[in-house]
Design an enzyme around this catalytic site. Sequence first.
Site, PDB file in Angstrom:
ATOM      1  N   ASP A  78      44.866  37.938  42.214  1.00  0.00           N
ATOM      2  CA  ASP A  78      45.502  38.636  40.828  1.00  0.00           C
ATOM      3  C   ASP A  78      46.157  38.228  40.094  1.00  0.00           C
ATOM      4  O   ASP A  78      46.118  38.184  38.681  1.00  0.00           O
ATOM      5  CB  ASP A  78      45.913  40.458  41.435  1.00  0.00           C
ATOM      6  N   CYS A 119      45.287  39.527  50.282  1.00  0.00           N
ATOM      7  CA  CYS A 119      46.045  39.839  48.641  1.00  0.00           C
ATOM      8  C   CYS A 119      44.882  41.063  48.200  1.00  0.00           C
ATOM      9  O   CYS A 119      44.006  41.441  48.379  1.00  0.00           O
ATOM     10  CB  CYS A 119      45.464  39.069  47.892  1.00  0.00           C
ATOM     11  N   ASP A 120      45.605  42.004  47.651  1.00  0.00           N
ATOM     12  CA  ASP A 120      44.942  43.005  46.463  1.00  0.00           C
ATOM     13  C   ASP A 120      43.875  43.809  46.845  1.00  0.00           C
ATOM     14  O   ASP A 120      43.879  44.164  47.915  1.00  0.00           O
ATOM     15  CB  ASP A 120      45.061  41.875  45.231  1.00  0.00           C
ATOM     16  N   LYS A 121      42.447  43.486  46.628  1.00  0.00           N
ATOM     17  CA  LYS A 121      41.186  43.870  46.782  1.00  0.00           C
ATOM     18  C   LYS A 121      40.843  43.641  47.507  1.00  0.00           C
ATOM     19  O   LYS A 121      39.767  44.423  48.687  1.00  0.00           O
ATOM     20  CB  LYS A 121      40.478  43.557  45.538  1.00  0.00           C
ATOM     21  N   CYS A 191      52.569  37.131  47.730  1.00  0.00           N
ATOM     22  CA  CYS A 191      53.874  37.320  46.637  1.00  0.00           C
ATOM     23  C   CYS A 191      54.857  38.668  47.366  1.00  0.00           C
ATOM     24  O   CYS A 191      54.211  40.159  47.918  1.00  0.00           O
ATOM     25  CB  CYS A 191      53.321  38.612  45.389  1.00  0.00           C
ATOM     26  N   GLU A 441      44.663  45.354  35.735  1.00  0.00           N
ATOM     27  CA  GLU A 441      45.873  45.232  34.883  1.00  0.00           C
ATOM     28  C   GLU A 441      46.707  44.485  34.047  1.00  0.00           C
ATOM     29  O   GLU A 441      46.679  43.352  33.872  1.00  0.00           O
ATOM     30  CB  GLU A 441      46.600  44.569  36.470  1.00  0.00           C
ATOM     31  N   SER A 467      49.421  45.907  37.713  1.00  0.00           N
ATOM     32  CA  SER A 467      50.158  45.632  39.078  1.00  0.00           C
ATOM     33  C   SER A 467      51.118  45.901  39.507  1.00  0.00           C
ATOM     34  O   SER A 467      51.803  46.552  39.363  1.00  0.00           O
ATOM     35  CB  SER A 467      50.589  43.860  39.137  1.00  0.00           C
TER      36      SER A 467
END
Length: 553
Positions: A78, A119-121, A191, A441, A467
């Site tokens: 992202d 990460c993320d999704k 992150c 985002e 985010s």
Amino acid sequence: MRSNLMKEGASRAPHRSLLKALGITDAEMKRPFIAVVSSKSDYIPGHVHLDTITKAVEAGIRNAGGVPFTFNTIGVCDGLAMNHKGMKYSLCSRELIADSIEVMLTAHPMDAAVFIPNCDKIVPGMLMAACRMNIPSIFVSGGPMMPGTHGSRRLSLTDMFEAVGSCAAGRMDEQEMSLLEERACPGCGSCSGMFTANSMNCLTEVIGMALPGNGTIPAVNAARIRLAKETGEQVMTLLKNNIRPLDIITPAALENALRADMAIGCSSNTVLHVTALSYAAGCPISLEYIDEIGRSTPQICKLSPASEVFLTDLNEVGGIQSMLKELDRRGLINRDIPTVSGTVGERLDGAPDADGNVIRRLEDPFRKDGGIAILFGNLASEGAVVKQGAVKPEMMVHSGPARVFDCEEDANDAILGGKIKPGDVVVIRYEGPKGGPGMREMLSPTANIAGMGLDDRVALITDGRFSGATRGASIGHVSPEAAAGGLIALVEEGDTISIDIPNRRLELLVDEKILEARRASLKPYIQNLTGYAKRYAQHVTSGSTGAVFDDMI
């Protein structure tokens, strides 16, 4: 064994021949086949080291008598996709990841699976796939990145996005920004703050689909490699006992996840992903239920970007299990439910007590309610989401004139151009699941507002999302979205918008007759879409239902 579908009997001689072409021996042919699903890629910092994690998982599987087979999924970073067309494809990738895993594990039957996201999704996409396949499964993430350092100050990616706004406002020069650029992201891992990736990895641990430590052990620690090896061994125990994802991902487990979400101030994206997971697991939850959990769960951890405390600090004092143990003192955790390694209660009993600082005691919480709030009102009749744990006190109640933009880029230009003034409410619309499409985002505009020193005087609302690195009075997931005819489509420049987070209200203060006239003259929203984006927009549902596809509702 499920893998016998492609390896047992005379009719499977051709299949065995192909497997032998991979180097599989006759002895291995008799053992369980275990899928290892990795999101390794060379251009995502959170994933670049996952080959090391994968090798450790494979070693654990072999240690316990299984035969590992590894394949990779796609994954979007992202941070790299932020603030350009690429972000339209981030949330979209969640469904593709789930679909692709379903394809692979159906076409090539495996007996169990180990999932390696970061990460993320990718985390929720893999969780959704695990529910669909419902074979014995376990997760191990790549772990969080270490925080960067600049003198005595510790840094995360949030500092870099906010530096852009600081430079535009003359509060930082380019030399200092360049120095931060070198130091904010020191190496591999997701992150370093409580952003979406770390939020979902922590919640996967809470739900019980990963071993303790999954959410907080740093990516660069040897303990992460040991955890991966233990995960590979543990999947064989799950297979032996036939413990499957739908035995673990239950309403009680999702309640635990939401309690943890509120207690540690997770990313607002978790509302989308936990909701989507609930549909995949066959036990849908509503935004009203999520807010009910939030009202009765205190926030006892406050992590970056809401503070200067990082995941590494939480790990040092016992991690997620110690936080859950503290919630359990008030009876907020469902103890007697299964995980991939015993019951929830058994895991908590072995965890250290809350340290009182990183994990505050229930008697001294950061907030008496949770880090996420769900707002309703005429502007969000289906709901909107705010990470209230990262909102400054003076912005918890705010009313101001709307500054209206039909895309993120136009809003960014206005913010960086100094056109947004104290008191304004920035409205970014046509960025929802259908309208974006893909629900981008809005980290850049929120970070620019913060970087320019306006986060205590300017709010932002959007039918897009944020985010986990976002902080401030940033209200997303406004549903119904503009492209679906939501009231946000009728907002005009200068309209007064009222935000009351404590009372969970989001209102457009315009007379109903005026709104009726505006709706009558509203022009249809037309997009010129092609490829996957077109198919996605046709099938995605509201942010209030997790932006899942319509066949899941």
